[in-house]
Design a protein around this motif. Structure first.
Motif, PDB file in Angstrom:
ATOM      1  N   MET A  71       0.885  -1.220  -0.132  1.00  0.00           N
ATOM      2  CA  MET A  71      -0.095   0.004  -0.199  1.00  0.00           C
ATOM      3  C   MET A  71       0.849   1.154   0.089  1.00  0.00           C
ATOM      4  O   MET A  71       0.478   2.229  -0.566  1.00  0.00           O
ATOM      5  CB  MET A  71      -1.061   0.099   1.210  1.00  0.00           C
ATOM      6  N   LEU A  72       1.849   1.223   0.865  1.00  0.00           N
ATOM      7  CA  LEU A  72       2.974   2.403   0.858  1.00  0.00           C
ATOM      8  C   LEU A  72       3.572   2.547  -0.619  1.00  0.00           C
ATOM      9  O   LEU A  72       3.373   3.721  -1.057  1.00  0.00           O
ATOM     10  CB  LEU A  72       3.950   2.137   1.846  1.00  0.00           C
ATOM     11  N   MET A 121       2.263   1.628  -3.489  1.00  0.00           N
ATOM     12  CA  MET A 121       1.183   2.127  -4.279  1.00  0.00           C
ATOM     13  C   MET A 121       1.019   3.541  -3.922  1.00  0.00           C
ATOM     14  O   MET A 121       0.694   4.473  -5.075  1.00  0.00           O
ATOM     15  CB  MET A 121      -0.141   1.387  -4.056  1.00  0.00           C
ATOM     16  N   GLY A 122       0.734   4.034  -2.862  1.00  0.00           N
ATOM     17  CA  GLY A 122       0.594   5.388  -2.354  1.00  0.00           C
ATOM     18  C   GLY A 122       1.587   6.442  -2.999  1.00  0.00           C
ATOM     19  O   GLY A 122       1.350   7.460  -3.306  1.00  0.00           O
ATOM     20  N   ALA A 123       2.905   5.963  -2.849  1.00  0.00           N
ATOM     21  CA  ALA A 123       3.830   6.956  -3.297  1.00  0.00           C
ATOM     22  C   ALA A 123       4.044   7.012  -4.592  1.00  0.00           C
ATOM     23  O   ALA A 123       4.512   8.062  -5.114  1.00  0.00           O
ATOM     24  CB  ALA A 123       5.262   6.300  -2.993  1.00  0.00           C
ATOM     25  N   LEU A 162      -4.423  12.160  -5.154  1.00  0.00           N
ATOM     26  CA  LEU A 162      -4.341  11.678  -3.642  1.00  0.00           C
ATOM     27  C   LEU A 162      -4.528  12.899  -2.813  1.00  0.00           C
ATOM     28  O   LEU A 162      -5.561  12.691  -1.889  1.00  0.00           O
ATOM     29  CB  LEU A 162      -2.857  11.407  -3.419  1.00  0.00           C
ATOM     30  N   MET A 216      -7.197   8.016  -8.045  1.00  0.00           N
ATOM     31  CA  MET A 216      -6.046   7.901  -7.613  1.00  0.00           C
ATOM     32  C   MET A 216      -5.619   6.340  -8.134  1.00  0.00           C
ATOM     33  O   MET A 216      -4.263   6.156  -8.449  1.00  0.00           O
ATOM     34  CB  MET A 216      -6.138   7.512  -5.931  1.00  0.00           C
ATOM     35  N   THR A 262      -1.794  -1.913  -7.947  1.00  0.00           N
ATOM     36  CA  THR A 262      -2.884  -2.132  -7.174  1.00  0.00           C
ATOM     37  C   THR A 262      -3.264  -3.764  -6.927  1.00  0.00           C
ATOM     38  O   THR A 262      -3.528  -4.174  -5.857  1.00  0.00           O
ATOM     39  CB  THR A 262      -4.325  -1.823  -8.229  1.00  0.00           C
ATOM     40  N   VAL A 273      -1.295  -5.146  -4.075  1.00  0.00           N
ATOM     41  CA  VAL A 273      -1.908  -4.895  -2.775  1.00  0.00           C
ATOM     42  C   VAL A 273      -2.974  -5.882  -2.542  1.00  0.00           C
ATOM     43  O   VAL A 273      -2.944  -6.598  -1.506  1.00  0.00           O
ATOM     44  CB  VAL A 273      -2.546  -3.384  -2.619  1.00  0.00           C
ATOM     45  N   TYR A 331     -21.097  -5.539  -5.347  1.00  0.00           N
ATOM     46  CA  TYR A 331     -20.268  -6.057  -5.878  1.00  0.00           C
ATOM     47  C   TYR A 331     -20.058  -6.043  -7.456  1.00  0.00           C
ATOM     48  O   TYR A 331     -19.166  -5.933  -7.936  1.00  0.00           O
ATOM     49  CB  TYR A 331     -20.100  -7.693  -5.620  1.00  0.00           C
ATOM     50  N   PHE A 383     -19.182  -2.703  -8.485  1.00  0.00           N
ATOM     51  CA  PHE A 383     -17.737  -2.643  -7.961  1.00  0.00           C
ATOM     52  C   PHE A 383     -16.897  -3.041  -9.511  1.00  0.00           C
ATOM     53  O   PHE A 383     -15.811  -2.442  -9.779  1.00  0.00           O
ATOM     54  CB  PHE A 383     -17.482  -3.260  -6.895  1.00  0.00           C
ATOM     55  N   LEU A 384     -17.313  -4.071  -9.793  1.00  0.00           N
ATOM     56  CA  LEU A 384     -16.559  -4.823 -10.885  1.00  0.00           C
ATOM     57  C   LEU A 384     -16.741  -3.807 -12.465  1.00  0.00           C
ATOM     58  O   LEU A 384     -15.706  -3.614 -13.038  1.00  0.00           O
ATOM     59  CB  LEU A 384     -17.206  -6.034 -11.160  1.00  0.00           C
TER      60      LEU A 384
HETATM   61  C1  PID Z   1      -9.646 -11.427  -9.829  1.00  0.00           C
HETATM   62  C2  PID Z   1      -9.980 -12.650 -10.669  1.00  0.00           C
HETATM   63  C3  PID Z   1     -10.456 -12.235 -12.159  1.00  0.00           C
HETATM   64  C4  PID Z   1     -11.721 -11.152 -11.729  1.00  0.00           C
HETATM   65  C5  PID Z   1     -11.436  -9.898 -10.897  1.00  0.00           C
HETATM   66  C6  PID Z   1     -10.462 -10.054 -10.070  1.00  0.00           C
HETATM   67  C7  PID Z   1     -10.497  -9.024  -8.926  1.00  0.00           C
HETATM   68  C8  PID Z   1      -9.391  -8.187  -8.579  1.00  0.00           C
HETATM   69  C9  PID Z   1      -9.539  -7.076  -7.745  1.00  0.00           C
HETATM   70  C10 PID Z   1     -10.550  -6.792  -6.630  1.00  0.00           C
HETATM   71  C11 PID Z   1      -8.362  -6.352  -7.507  1.00  0.00           C
HETATM   72  C12 PID Z   1      -8.759  -5.662  -6.443  1.00  0.00           C
HETATM   73  C13 PID Z   1      -8.033  -4.488  -5.779  1.00  0.00           C
HETATM   74  C14 PID Z   1      -8.349  -3.611  -4.656  1.00  0.00           C
HETATM   75  C15 PID Z   1      -7.104  -2.782  -4.266  1.00  0.00           C
HETATM   76  C16 PID Z   1      -7.069  -1.898  -3.209  1.00  0.00           C
HETATM   77  C17 PID Z   1      -6.024  -1.091  -2.938  1.00  0.00           C
HETATM   78  C18 PID Z   1      -5.959  -0.345  -1.893  1.00  0.00           C
HETATM   79  C19 PID Z   1      -4.762   0.525  -1.769  1.00  0.00           C
HETATM   80  C20 PID Z   1      -5.031   1.455  -0.654  1.00  0.00           C
HETATM   81  C21 PID Z   1      -3.795   2.361  -0.356  1.00  0.00           C
HETATM   82  C22 PID Z   1      -4.098   3.342   0.955  1.00  0.00           C
HETATM   83  C23 PID Z   1      -3.213   4.120   1.240  1.00  0.00           C
HETATM   84  C24 PID Z   1      -2.358   5.165   1.571  1.00  0.00           C
HETATM   85  C25 PID Z   1      -2.714   6.632   1.163  1.00  0.00           C
HETATM   86  C26 PID Z   1      -1.390   7.224   0.478  1.00  0.00           C
HETATM   87  C27 PID Z   1      -0.040   6.975   1.270  1.00  0.00           C
HETATM   88  C28 PID Z   1       0.182   5.517   1.582  1.00  0.00           C
HETATM   89  C29 PID Z   1      -1.278   5.213   2.318  1.00  0.00           C
HETATM   90  C30 PID Z   1       1.395   8.707   0.567  1.00  0.00           C
HETATM   91  C31 PID Z   1       2.464   9.276  -0.158  1.00  0.00           C
HETATM   92  C32 PID Z   1      -8.941 -11.763  -8.227  1.00  0.00           C
HETATM   93  C33 PID Z   1     -12.879  -9.736 -10.378  1.00  0.00           C
HETATM   94  C34 PID Z   1     -10.901  -9.074 -11.986  1.00  0.00           C
HETATM   95  C35 PID Z   1      -9.717  -3.685  -3.975  1.00  0.00           C
HETATM   96  C36 PID Z   1      -2.507   2.478  -1.421  1.00  0.00           C
HETATM   97  C37 PID Z   1      -3.542   6.552  -0.258  1.00  0.00           C
HETATM   98  C38 PID Z   1      -3.331   7.586   2.053  1.00  0.00           C
HETATM   99  C39 PID Z   1      -0.845   3.429   2.650  1.00  0.00           C
HETATM  100  O1  PID Z   1      -9.126 -10.225 -10.532  1.00  0.00           O
HETATM  101  O2  PID Z   1     -10.998 -13.422 -12.530  1.00  0.00           O
HETATM  102  O3  PID Z   1     -11.489  -7.335  -6.548  1.00  0.00           O
HETATM  103  O4  PID Z   1     -10.096  -5.765  -6.035  1.00  0.00           O
HETATM  104  O5  PID Z   1      -1.339   5.597   3.743  1.00  0.00           O
HETATM  105  O6  PID Z   1       0.959   7.402   0.387  1.00  0.00           O
HETATM  106  O7  PID Z   1       0.812   9.683   1.389  1.00  0.00           O
END
Ligand code: PID
Ligand code: BCL
Length: 150
Positions: free
Chosen positions: A47-48, A50-52, A59, A94, A103, A106, A136, A139-140
């Motif tokens: 996640m870090l 990705m965020g960076a 952001l 984002m 992504t 993560v 859901y 979401f897809l």
């Molecule tokens: C699958 C099988 C296929 C069908 C499919 C499928 C599903 C895939 C999926 C899903 C992927 C997926 C991904 C998700 C990802 C979520 C990511 C979240 C990230 C959060 C972060 C948070 C943060 C921060 C922030 C910035 C800071 C750092 C942090 C700085 C510089 C399996 C359905 C396609 C849900 C990054 C943002 C505050 C950590 O593929 O057949 O279903 O979901 O604090 O950085 O400030």
């Protein structure tokens, strides 16, 4: 408004019934998985990373959208449809600003805790399964639009 904004509107309308059924006052949402602390640490690192990599403007917009949404929550912790929509749109921008692989890193790292096996059905049992499935599906569809803008 771009395609992500339009798609966020559809996603938010279709998932809002589900969102309202969740008991956001339950302490479970403030708890990290504890079974494998070092795996959790590695997932947080993804996640870090990705965020960076995120576009700083996207952001910042996400931070401000969340802050605004917090101010409009009702007594049960649910924000308004308008602020929920703005938050989803901001998250879409984002995500679109980083390569898909970041992504998925993560997702795959968190997937390792096999949350799906117990957590999924447990969470599902606390809401209307129909509304959860509709959310859901939406979401897809949202994911496809975000991916196309990547
Ligand atoms: C699958 C099988 C296929 C069908 C499919 C499928 C599903 C895939 C999926 C899903 C992927 C997926 C991904 C998700 C990802 C979520 C990511 C979240 C990230 C959060 C972060 C948070 C943060 C921060 C922030 C910035 C800071 C750092 C942090 C700085 C510089 C399996 C359905 C396609 C849900 C990054 C943002 C505050 C950590 O593929 O057949 O279903 O979901 O604090 O950085 O400030
Ligand atoms: Mg956040 C995600 C809460 C601040 C960026 N964030 C989440 C969610 C959770 C949450 C609802 C992680 C659990 C989850 O996936 O549940 N965030 C949350 C809260 C704050 C917050 C309470 C706060 O400030 C008090 N988040 C921030 C900061 C942002 C930020 C400030 C950056 C600026 N947040 C992100 C990003 C993500 C999250 C990026 C995610 O990818 C993640 C997420 O929602 O993944 C799906 C499930 C989610 C919900 C119940 C919310 C509604 C989601 C959709 C639109 C509809 C439901 C679809 C379906 C039924 C569930 C899909 C599950 C999967 C298979 C992945």
């Amino acid at each position: 408004a771009d395609k992500i904004d339009d798609a966020a509107k559809v996603l938010s309308e279709k998932s809002y019934p589900f969102l309202k059924e969740i008991d956001w006052t339950d302490g479970v949402y403030g708890v990290l998985p504890t079974a494998k602390p070092l795996e959790v640490l590695k997932a947080i690192d993804k996640m870090l990373v990705m965020g960076a990599a995120m576009d700083p403007e996207a952001l910042k917009a996400g931070v401000l959208a969340h802050s605004k949404a917090i101010k409009s929550i009702d007594g049960k912790g649910v924000t308004t449809l308008a602020d929920y929509t703005a938050t989803n749109a901001a998250i879409g921008h984002m995500i679109a600003s980083v390569p898909a692989s970041k992504t998925m890193d993560v997702y795959n790292a968190f997937n390792k805790f096999s949350l799906g096996k117990d957590v999924g059905p447990y969470m599902m049992s606390k809401v209307s399964a129909e509304d959860a499935k509709a959310a859901y599906k939406a979401f897809l569809e949202f994911k496809d639009v975000v991916k196309a803008s990547q």
